[in-house]
Motif scaffolding. Structure first.
Motif, short mmCIF file in Angstrom:
data_model
loop_
_atom_site.label_atom_id
_atom_site.label_comp_id
_atom_site.label_asym_id
_atom_site.label_seq_id
_atom_site.Cartn_x
_atom_site.Cartn_y
_atom_site.Cartn_z
N LYS A 99 55.78 19.62 60.73
CA LYS A 99 56.71 18.49 60.79
C LYS A 99 58.12 18.93 60.42
O LYS A 99 59.11 18.45 60.99
CB LYS A 99 56.22 17.37 59.89
CG LYS A 99 55.00 16.68 60.46
CD LYS A 99 54.46 15.61 59.54
CE LYS A 99 53.22 14.97 60.18
NZ LYS A 99 52.61 13.98 59.30
N ALA A 100 58.24 19.87 59.49
CA ALA A 100 59.56 20.38 59.10
C ALA A 100 60.22 21.11 60.28
O ALA A 100 61.44 21.02 60.47
CB ALA A 100 59.44 21.30 57.90
N ALA A 101 59.42 21.84 61.06
CA ALA A 101 59.96 22.55 62.23
C ALA A 101 60.54 21.56 63.23
O ALA A 101 61.63 21.78 63.78
CB ALA A 101 58.87 23.40 62.88
N PHE A 102 59.85 20.45 63.45
CA PHE A 102 60.38 19.45 64.38
C PHE A 102 61.57 18.71 63.79
O PHE A 102 62.48 18.32 64.52
CB PHE A 102 59.29 18.48 64.83
CG PHE A 102 58.52 19.01 66.01
CD1 PHE A 102 59.11 19.11 67.26
CD2 PHE A 102 57.21 19.45 65.87
CE1 PHE A 102 58.42 19.62 68.35
CE2 PHE A 102 56.51 19.96 66.95
CZ PHE A 102 57.11 20.05 68.19
N ALA A 103 61.60 18.52 62.49
CA ALA A 103 62.76 17.89 61.85
C ALA A 103 63.99 18.77 62.04
O ALA A 103 65.10 18.27 62.33
CB ALA A 103 62.49 17.64 60.38
N LYS A 104 63.83 20.09 61.89
CA LYS A 104 64.95 21.01 62.09
C LYS A 104 65.40 20.98 63.56
O LYS A 104 66.59 20.99 63.85
CB LYS A 104 64.56 22.42 61.67
CG LYS A 104 65.71 23.42 61.84
CD LYS A 104 65.44 24.72 61.17
CE LYS A 104 66.52 25.76 61.33
NZ LYS A 104 67.75 25.42 61.96
N PHE A 105 64.43 20.96 64.46
CA PHE A 105 64.74 20.90 65.88
C PHE A 105 65.54 19.63 66.18
O PHE A 105 66.54 19.66 66.90
CB PHE A 105 63.44 20.94 66.69
CG PHE A 105 63.61 21.02 68.18
CD1 PHE A 105 64.52 21.87 68.78
CD2 PHE A 105 62.80 20.27 69.01
CE1 PHE A 105 64.66 21.96 70.15
CE2 PHE A 105 62.91 20.34 70.39
CZ PHE A 105 63.84 21.19 70.96
N GLU A 106 65.13 18.52 65.60
CA GLU A 106 65.84 17.26 65.81
C GLU A 106 67.26 17.32 65.25
O GLU A 106 68.21 16.86 65.89
CB GLU A 106 65.08 16.11 65.17
CG GLU A 106 65.70 14.75 65.44
CD GLU A 106 64.91 13.59 64.86
OE1 GLU A 106 65.41 12.46 65.02
OE2 GLU A 106 63.84 13.79 64.28
N THR A 107 67.42 17.91 64.08
CA THR A 107 68.75 18.05 63.47
C THR A 107 69.66 18.91 64.34
O THR A 107 70.82 18.56 64.59
CB THR A 107 68.62 18.67 62.06
OG1 THR A 107 67.85 17.79 61.25
CG2 THR A 107 69.98 18.90 61.43
N ASP A 108 69.14 20.04 64.82
CA ASP A 108 69.93 20.92 65.68
C ASP A 108 70.26 20.25 67.02
O ASP A 108 71.34 20.43 67.56
CB ASP A 108 69.22 22.25 65.90
CG ASP A 108 69.22 23.13 64.66
OD1 ASP A 108 70.01 22.86 63.73
OD2 ASP A 108 68.43 24.09 64.61
N ALA A 109 69.31 19.48 67.55
CA ALA A 109 69.56 18.76 68.80
C ALA A 109 70.66 17.71 68.60
O ALA A 109 71.54 17.56 69.45
CB ALA A 109 68.29 18.10 69.30
#
Length: 143
Positions: A99-109
């Motif tokens: 979930k942290a990996a997707f949170a980072k992906f969302e932040t970068d997006a």
């Protein structure tokens, strides 16, 4: 007759959409296909093979953000196998990291959604796609 055929075709499409929505493996595969298509388009812009287009850049990052929001919920325990999934067992063993990996992906997006130049796009696109590679290394079965 034509009206009946159109109604049946519409029902068929609707049923397919409902079935996809009730199948998390299918949903996540569709989301990843959208991310892949956006990445191909973004890579062409980043490499200079396609002209930089601010609207397309924003659409790419929107696709990423939408997938990042949606994906963590598409990995219930019932979807560990079947449907030609390539999700590694680590997804379920390390839910916090996943979930942290997707949170980072969302932040970068989200950060990329405001780019207005090719240089800004290249930087933001590189950061966002780096997340893809890191996640795939840990949470995806290699074919």
């Amino acid at each position: 007759m034509i009206r009946t055929a159109l109604v049946l075709a519409g029902l068929g499409l609707g049923l397919t959409a409902v079935m996809a929505q009730s199948n998390p493996i299918t949903e996540r595969q569709q989301a990843m296909k959208a991310v892949g298509a956006a990445t191909r388009e973004g890579a062409a812009m980043a490499k200079g093979e396609a002209a930089f287009d601010s609207a397309k850049a924003q659409a790419i990052f929107k696709t990423y953000a939408d997938a990042a929001k949606k994906m963590p919920a598409l990995f219930p325990d019932s979807s560990k196998t079947g449907g030609e999934t390539t999700a590694a067992p680590k997804v379920w063993d390390d839910q916090a990291g996943f979930k942290a990996a997707f949170a980072k992906f969302e932040t970068d997006a989200a950060a990329g959604a405001t780019v207005a130049s090719l240089d800004g796009f290249r930087t933001a696109f590189g950061a966002a796609t780096k997340n893809c590679g890191a996640c795939h290394e840990v949470y995806r079965v290699k074919k």
